[in-house]
Design a protein around this motif. Structure first.
Motif, PDB file in Angstrom:
ATOM      1  N   LEU A  47       0.798  -1.213   0.000  1.00 25.29           N
ATOM      2  CA  LEU A  47       0.000   0.000   0.000  1.00 25.29           C
ATOM      3  C   LEU A  47       0.837   1.272   0.000  1.00 25.29           C
ATOM      4  O   LEU A  47       0.604   2.200  -0.779  1.00 25.29           O
ATOM      5  CB  LEU A  47      -0.798  -0.046   1.303  1.00 25.29           C
ATOM      6  CG  LEU A  47      -2.082   0.645   1.351  1.00 25.29           C
ATOM      7  CD1 LEU A  47      -2.964   0.014   0.294  1.00 25.29           C
ATOM      8  CD2 LEU A  47      -2.685   0.405   2.724  1.00 25.29           C
ATOM      9  N   HIS A  77       8.267  -0.116   6.724  1.00 23.92           N
ATOM     10  CA  HIS A  77       7.018  -0.739   7.171  1.00 23.92           C
ATOM     11  C   HIS A  77       7.284  -2.184   7.616  1.00 23.92           C
ATOM     12  O   HIS A  77       6.831  -2.611   8.683  1.00 23.92           O
ATOM     13  CB  HIS A  77       6.015  -0.676   6.012  1.00 23.92           C
ATOM     14  CG  HIS A  77       4.781  -1.506   6.195  1.00 23.92           C
ATOM     15  ND1 HIS A  77       3.912  -1.310   7.253  1.00 23.92           N
ATOM     16  CD2 HIS A  77       4.269  -2.546   5.464  1.00 23.92           C
ATOM     17  CE1 HIS A  77       2.917  -2.193   7.154  1.00 23.92           C
ATOM     18  NE2 HIS A  77       3.103  -2.946   6.089  1.00 23.92           N
ATOM     19  N   TYR A  79      10.125  -3.564   8.626  1.00 24.28           N
ATOM     20  CA  TYR A  79      10.886  -3.590   9.887  1.00 24.28           C
ATOM     21  C   TYR A  79       9.936  -3.373  11.062  1.00 24.28           C
ATOM     22  O   TYR A  79      10.036  -4.030  12.092  1.00 24.28           O
ATOM     23  CB  TYR A  79      12.022  -2.537   9.880  1.00 24.28           C
ATOM     24  CG  TYR A  79      11.903  -1.460  10.932  1.00 24.28           C
ATOM     25  CD1 TYR A  79      12.181  -1.751  12.281  1.00 24.28           C
ATOM     26  CD2 TYR A  79      11.485  -0.170  10.616  1.00 24.28           C
ATOM     27  CE1 TYR A  79      12.026  -0.767  13.265  1.00 24.28           C
ATOM     28  CE2 TYR A  79      11.330   0.808  11.581  1.00 24.28           C
ATOM     29  CZ  TYR A  79      11.598   0.502  12.905  1.00 24.28           C
ATOM     30  OH  TYR A  79      11.422   1.456  13.870  1.00 24.28           O
ATOM     31  N   ARG A  96       0.633 -12.284   8.027  1.00 24.55           N
ATOM     32  CA  ARG A  96       0.412 -12.552   6.592  1.00 24.55           C
ATOM     33  C   ARG A  96       0.418 -14.052   6.298  1.00 24.55           C
ATOM     34  O   ARG A  96       0.969 -14.508   5.294  1.00 24.55           O
ATOM     35  CB  ARG A  96       1.487 -11.869   5.755  1.00 24.55           C
ATOM     36  CG  ARG A  96       1.541 -10.346   5.881  1.00 24.55           C
ATOM     37  CD  ARG A  96       2.844  -9.793   5.394  1.00 24.55           C
ATOM     38  NE  ARG A  96       2.857  -8.337   5.235  1.00 24.55           N
ATOM     39  CZ  ARG A  96       3.973  -7.647   4.980  1.00 24.55           C
ATOM     40  NH1 ARG A  96       5.123  -8.270   4.873  1.00 24.55           N
ATOM     41  NH2 ARG A  96       3.922  -6.344   4.840  1.00 24.55           N
ATOM     42  N   PHE A 217      -7.954   3.814   8.325  1.00 26.34           N
ATOM     43  CA  PHE A 217      -7.310   2.527   8.032  1.00 26.34           C
ATOM     44  C   PHE A 217      -7.058   1.748   9.326  1.00 26.34           C
ATOM     45  O   PHE A 217      -7.308   0.546   9.408  1.00 26.34           O
ATOM     46  CB  PHE A 217      -5.978   2.799   7.315  1.00 26.34           C
ATOM     47  CG  PHE A 217      -5.216   1.568   6.917  1.00 26.34           C
ATOM     48  CD1 PHE A 217      -5.560   0.865   5.773  1.00 26.34           C
ATOM     49  CD2 PHE A 217      -4.152   1.104   7.680  1.00 26.34           C
ATOM     50  CE1 PHE A 217      -4.852  -0.273   5.394  1.00 26.34           C
ATOM     51  CE2 PHE A 217      -3.443  -0.031   7.315  1.00 26.34           C
ATOM     52  CZ  PHE A 217      -3.784  -0.720   6.164  1.00 26.34           C
TER      53      PHE A 217
HETATM   54  C1  FPP Z   1      -0.689  -3.141   8.874  1.00 26.65           C
HETATM   55  O1  FPP Z   1      -0.434  -2.620   7.613  1.00 26.65           O
HETATM   56  C2  FPP Z   1      -0.029  -2.228   9.807  1.00 26.65           C
HETATM   57  C3  FPP Z   1      -0.628  -1.266  10.514  1.00 26.65           C
HETATM   58  C4  FPP Z   1      -2.105  -1.114  10.603  1.00 26.65           C
HETATM   59  C5  FPP Z   1       0.209  -0.301  11.270  1.00 26.65           C
HETATM   60  C6  FPP Z   1       0.698  -0.857  12.555  1.00 26.65           C
HETATM   61  C7  FPP Z   1       1.843  -0.063  13.051  1.00 26.65           C
HETATM   62  C8  FPP Z   1       2.825  -0.634  13.727  1.00 26.65           C
HETATM   63  C9  FPP Z   1       2.787  -2.084  14.041  1.00 26.65           C
HETATM   64  C10 FPP Z   1       3.958   0.222  14.166  1.00 26.65           C
HETATM   65  C11 FPP Z   1       5.084  -0.558  14.731  1.00 26.65           C
HETATM   66  C12 FPP Z   1       6.198   0.326  15.045  1.00 26.65           C
HETATM   67  C13 FPP Z   1       7.356  -0.054  15.637  1.00 26.65           C
HETATM   68  C14 FPP Z   1       8.394   0.967  15.828  1.00 26.65           C
HETATM   69  C15 FPP Z   1       7.627  -1.443  16.075  1.00 26.65           C
HETATM   70  P1  FPP Z   1      -0.909  -3.350   6.283  1.00 26.65           P
HETATM   71  O2  FPP Z   1      -2.313  -3.805   6.430  1.00 26.65           O
HETATM   72  O3  FPP Z   1      -0.576  -2.442   5.150  1.00 26.65           O
HETATM   73  O4  FPP Z   1       0.039  -4.641   6.251  1.00 26.65           O
HETATM   74  P2  FPP Z   1       0.527  -5.504   5.011  1.00 26.65           P
HETATM   75  O5  FPP Z   1       1.811  -4.852   4.577  1.00 26.65           O
HETATM   76  O6  FPP Z   1       0.765  -6.857   5.623  1.00 26.65           O
HETATM   77  O7  FPP Z   1      -0.508  -5.506   3.952  1.00 26.65           O
END
Ligand code: FPP
Ligand code: MG
Length: 294
Positions: A47, A77, A79, A96, A217
């Motif tokens: 995304l 993202h 990481y 995933r 989101f």
């Molecule tokens: C899913 O993205 C991710 C989120 C909704 C954001 C979550 C944020 C964190 C876990 C921050 C973590 C921060 C640190 C510093 C550890 P997505 O649905 O786009 O996932 P995808 O890439 O699997 O599709």
């Protein structure tokens, strides 16, 4: 072509460039390159990179020049997801549909794979800045750094962690969403828009739309945590309950939370549309996100 197929094509393009920007797993020490690639190529929706590309295109930029930034935001993202799944944080075994990094490679390597991806992202962006020799590239890198750092994603993650198991208010919850999730989406939109040559006024609009899309989101993510299935999400549901987390879903109930998602998305769409036809794809993407099932 329907929108889902169009997205699939874009995911393919992102994957081709990620392949190019990530080190080969044949290099020594192999295990770290394997771990980096395992999580990057685990089937994410791509995304954030797609947003970088599309925002750049919308404002008339050369998408090729946006690719190092698009790939870098996906590395950051990834990481963040690896570290978020660690035992000290959410302690999740699946992501995933596959074992999480620490389950596959051990906690030590998962920490290092996260570190490696974060640094590799900045190396990739810094190299692009040097090669492109354009202030727009530096501004794009700055937008991504701001989204990912302590005034963005990391800061939001901190408040998320210290709020666990506590009865937090809506203000705190909004701080978490705006920073943990929306900041990176704003970073993606803004870096793309800057590369494309958007005006100051357009960038301000993009930032506001990004905040609304990001919060919507995250609320949708929290709703899916309750209403979806392991098969659809690729990870166990009810993880927020397991971690004693207050979310929009627990605070307002699913129905009201869904209303918030819709109102915020509608407002974001209005802002995007106010900039004309050029934002058509971003509008469709926003519409797609509120209806997503994973
Ligand atoms: C899913 O993205 C991710 C989120 C909704 C954001 C979550 C944020 C964190 C876990 C921050 C973590 C921060 C640190 C510093 C550890 P997505 O649905 O786009 O996932 P995808 O890439 O699997 O599709
Ligand atoms: Mg978490």
């Amino acid at each position: 072509m329907d929108f889902k197929d169009l997205l699939k094509e874009k995911v393919k393009t992102v994957d081709e460039y990620l392949e190019k920007y990530l080190p080969s797993e044949k290099e020594y020490p192999q295990i770290i390159f394997e771990a980096m690639r395992y999580s990057v190529f685990a089937g994410g929706k791509r995304l954030r990179p797609i947003i970088v590309m599309e925002a750049c295109k919308a404002f008339g930029g050369d998408v090729e020049k946006a690719m190092p930034f698009a790939c870098s935001i996906e590395m950051i993202h990834t990481y963040s997801l690896i570290h978020d799944d660690l035992p000290a944080l959410d302690n999740d075994d699946y992501r995933r549909g596959r074992l999480t990094s620490h389950k596959m490679f051990g906690e030590d390597m998962a920490i290092l794979a996260g570190d490696a991806l974060l640094h590799h992202a900045f190396e990739t962006m810094a190299r692009a800045c040097v090669e492109q020799g354009d202030i727009k590239a530096s501004k794009a890198m700055l937008a991504i750094a701001e989204g990912a750092g302590v005034h963005g994603m990391v800061g939001g993650q901190v408040v998320d962690v210290i709020s666990e198991g506590k009865p937090i208010d809506k203000e705190t919850l909004d701080f978490i969403h705006k920073n943990k999730t929306a900041a990176m989406l704003i970073g993606a939109l803004k870096s793309g828009a800057v590369l494309g040559g958007a005006t100051e006024e357009e960038i301000a609009k993009i930032e506001r739309a990004g905040e609304l899309i990001g919060v919507a989101f995250q609320i949708q993510d929290d709703i899916l945590d309750v209403t979806s299935t392991f098969e659809k999400l690729g990870k166990p549901i009810n993880s927020d309950e397991k971690n004693h987390k207050v979310t929009y879903a627990t605070m307002f109930g699913i129905e009201k939370a869904s209303e918030f998602v819709e109102t915020m998305s509608d407002e974001a769409i209005d802002i995007l549309k106010s900039m004309g036809e050029k934002t058509d794809f971003l509008v469709k993407l926003t519409e797609y996100l509120i209806k997503r099932e994973n």
